[in-house]
Write an enzyme that holds these catalytic residues in place. Structure first.
Site, PDB file in Angstrom:
ATOM      1  CB  THR A 271      17.875  63.589   3.548  1.00  0.00           C
ATOM      2  OG1 THR A 271      16.800  62.680   3.800  1.00  0.00           O
ATOM      3  CG2 THR A 271      19.014  63.014   3.302  1.00  0.00           C
TER       4      THR A 271
ATOM      5  CE1 TYR B  55      17.778  63.460  -1.817  1.00  0.00           C
ATOM      6  CE2 TYR B  55      16.990  61.920   0.135  1.00  0.00           C
ATOM      7  CZ  TYR B  55      17.138  63.127  -0.500  1.00  0.00           C
ATOM      8  OH  TYR B  55      16.697  64.376   0.166  1.00  0.00           O
TER       9      TYR B  55
HETATM   10  C1  UD1 Z   1      11.023  62.642   1.443  1.00  0.00           C
HETATM   11  C2  UD1 Z   1      11.729  63.425   0.417  1.00  0.00           C
HETATM   12  C3  UD1 Z   1      13.285  63.317   0.559  1.00  0.00           C
HETATM   13  C4  UD1 Z   1      13.627  63.518   2.050  1.00  0.00           C
HETATM   14  C5  UD1 Z   1      12.812  62.726   2.744  1.00  0.00           C
HETATM   15  C6  UD1 Z   1      13.174  62.855   4.277  1.00  0.00           C
HETATM   16  C7  UD1 Z   1      10.756  63.911  -1.738  1.00  0.00           C
HETATM   17  C8  UD1 Z   1      10.515  63.529  -3.199  1.00  0.00           C
HETATM   18  N1  UD1 Z   1      11.400  63.085  -0.875  1.00  0.00           N
HETATM   19  O1  UD1 Z   1      11.344  61.454   1.097  1.00  0.00           O
HETATM   20  O2  UD1 Z   1      14.093  63.719  -0.318  1.00  0.00           O
HETATM   21  O3  UD1 Z   1      14.792  63.315   2.150  1.00  0.00           O
HETATM   22  O4  UD1 Z   1      11.228  62.834   2.641  1.00  0.00           O
HETATM   23  O5  UD1 Z   1      12.377  62.180   5.103  1.00  0.00           O
HETATM   24  O6  UD1 Z   1      10.281  64.807  -1.277  1.00  0.00           O
HETATM   25  N2  UD1 Z   1       4.032  57.083  -0.233  1.00  0.00           N
HETATM   26  C9  UD1 Z   1       2.827  56.302  -0.561  1.00  0.00           C
HETATM   27  N3  UD1 Z   1       2.309  56.889  -1.539  1.00  0.00           N
HETATM   28  C10 UD1 Z   1       2.650  57.906  -2.357  1.00  0.00           C
HETATM   29  C11 UD1 Z   1       3.719  58.357  -1.989  1.00  0.00           C
HETATM   30  C12 UD1 Z   1       4.448  58.089  -1.036  1.00  0.00           C
HETATM   31  O7  UD1 Z   1       2.429  55.332   0.226  1.00  0.00           O
HETATM   32  O8  UD1 Z   1       2.168  57.959  -3.361  1.00  0.00           O
HETATM   33  C13 UD1 Z   1       4.806  56.841   1.036  1.00  0.00           C
HETATM   34  C14 UD1 Z   1       6.135  56.256   1.099  1.00  0.00           C
HETATM   35  O9  UD1 Z   1       6.348  54.801   0.785  1.00  0.00           O
HETATM   36  C15 UD1 Z   1       6.803  56.965   2.579  1.00  0.00           C
HETATM   37  C16 UD1 Z   1       5.910  58.109   2.619  1.00  0.00           C
HETATM   38  O10 UD1 Z   1       4.717  57.792   1.959  1.00  0.00           O
HETATM   39  O11 UD1 Z   1       6.445  55.841   3.602  1.00  0.00           O
HETATM   40  C17 UD1 Z   1       6.340  59.316   2.296  1.00  0.00           C
HETATM   41  O12 UD1 Z   1       6.960  59.401   1.183  1.00  0.00           O
HETATM   42  P1  UD1 Z   1       7.252  60.573  -0.059  1.00  0.00           P
HETATM   43  O13 UD1 Z   1       6.295  61.743   0.354  1.00  0.00           O
HETATM   44  O14 UD1 Z   1       7.405  60.209  -1.274  1.00  0.00           O
HETATM   45  O15 UD1 Z   1       8.765  60.876   0.856  1.00  0.00           O
HETATM   46  P2  UD1 Z   1      10.009  60.339   1.219  1.00  0.00           P
HETATM   47  O16 UD1 Z   1      10.181  59.039   0.291  1.00  0.00           O
HETATM   48  O17 UD1 Z   1       9.940  59.823   2.972  1.00  0.00           O
END
Ligand code: UD1
Length: 325
Positions: free
Chosen positions: A117, A141
């Site tokens: 990751t 993680y």
């Molecule tokens: C994801 C992966 C992780 C990987 C990483 C690599 C998953 C579950 N996690 O984590 O395994 O190692 O990418 O970069 O696939 N966000 C919101 N609202 C939401 C969901 C997310 O604001 O409802 C924001 C988060 O705070 C973050 C961004 O969107 O800034 C991406 O979040 P998310 O898609 O959950 O992925 P990561 O946490 O980056």
């Protein structure tokens, strides 16, 4: 000769299984179905429900199917969940991976590809991130992934094992043929959740953190289409089979997009306003992750073919529509 895909019933693993089957490889999928779905494993693959840490089972699969390479996806992936349940993450990601690596060494499987990751890098590392930037993970993680990288590094030094670590940035999108996609109902991925809001399956999209040191205050990520990521694995597999040395590659497009930019792109694709609710940061989330993927492009000739945010969003929406809620 066959490839063992652990976690092959999961989101990325099921795309990988199709990518392998599509080019005529024999594939054995090992998955405990804790988050994956049997229905998403390509029909031509051999499916076995079980644990990667079950050394007797894995050894028998390696012998029976003449496995020459392992692509190891199985693991837990949710950053905030790992902060709440660190011991579960170390057990599932580190302890199980160690057992799998040991089985490979004992059974003389020499080629190993590992899903790591972008979150292993230090928060203050230089963006876009190159593979030699310092690794200082901030969540259990990310630590569990880095620990497994170290186990592989040491095992490869001491034995005939060779491995390629792929550090994924934010994987999104779904199979253009509509055969598989991200299906976990409680999935936390930003684009997936946005698709669920569009289809009325979630009331609004939470913006987790508006005070990050980023241009608009929301988290910045590098979103990569899952099909391009699967292709990176095919190239890595070919390289290892051709005798390549162990190495680590970033997999991303080199483009940082904020949560608000993703929201706007979803609104552009759908022509509708997305209801959002600004909220607090999630524990363990770094502000910015952008890839420098020059190394894999130069060494393996990796060429992204789906570097298009609208296409990523559309394929996510199409897959979400196929599911029953
Ligand atoms: C994801 C992966 C992780 C990987 C990483 C690599 C998953 C579950 N996690 O984590 O395994 O190692 O990418 O970069 O696939 N966000 C919101 N609202 C939401 C969901 C997310 O604001 O409802 C924001 C988060 O705070 C973050 C961004 O969107 O800034 C991406 O979040 P998310 O898609 O959950 O992925 P990561 O946490 O980056």
């Amino acid at each position: 000769m066959a490839v063992l895909v652990t976690g092959g019933a999961g989101y990325i693993g099921s795309h990988m299984t199709y990518a392998l089957l599509d080019r005529g490889e024999a594939v054995v999928v090992l998955d405990n179905l804790s988050t994956g779905f049997r229905s998403q494993v390509g029909e031509k693959a051999i499916f076995v429900q079980g644990e990667v840490a079950d050394q007797a089972l894995v050894a028998s699969l390696i012998r029976e199917h003449t496995i020459d390479a392992v692509i190891h996806f199985a693991g837990s992936i949710v950053v905030p969940e790992s902060v709440a349940k660190p011991l579960a993450y170390y057990a599932n990601n580190v302890v199980s991976s160690r057992a799998l690596i040991e089985t490979c060494v004992k059974e003389c499987v020499k080629n190993f590809i590992f899903s790591s990751t972008s979150t292993v890098y230090a928060v203050d590392a230089k963006q876009p991130l190159r593979e030699n930037e310092p690794t200082v993970p901030i969540s259990p993680y990310a630590r569990s992934k880095l620990m497994t990288e170290w186990i592989l590094e040491d095992a490869s030094r001491a034995t005939d094992l060779r491995h390629i670590v792929l550090r994924y940035f934010n994987v999104a999108g779904a199979d253009p043929k509509g055969r598989t996609g991200q299906s976990t109902p409680e999935a936390t991925h930003l684009i997936r959740r946005a698709a669920r809001v569009v289809l009325g399956r979630l009331p609004y999209l939470d913006v987790f953190g508006t005070d990050y040191p980023t241009p608009d205050g929301t988290g910045v990520r590098d979103y990569i289409h899952v099909v391009d990521l699967a292709n990176a694995h095919l190239l890595a597999l070919d390289a290892l089979r051709g005798g390549a040395e162990s190495v680590t590659y970033n997999c991303g497009y080199g483009k940082g997009l904020s949560v608000r930019q993703i929201i706007r792109a979803v609104e552009d694709v759908t022509g509708r306003n997305l209801p959002v609710r600004d909220g607090h940061r999630r524990p363990g989330d770094p502000p910015t992750l952008i890839a420098d993927a020059a190394r894999i492009k130069n060494a393996l000739g990796w060429m992204p073919r789906h570097d298009n945010l609208a296409e990523i969003i559309r394929s996510t929406l199409e897959w979400e529509r196929r599911m029953n809620g």
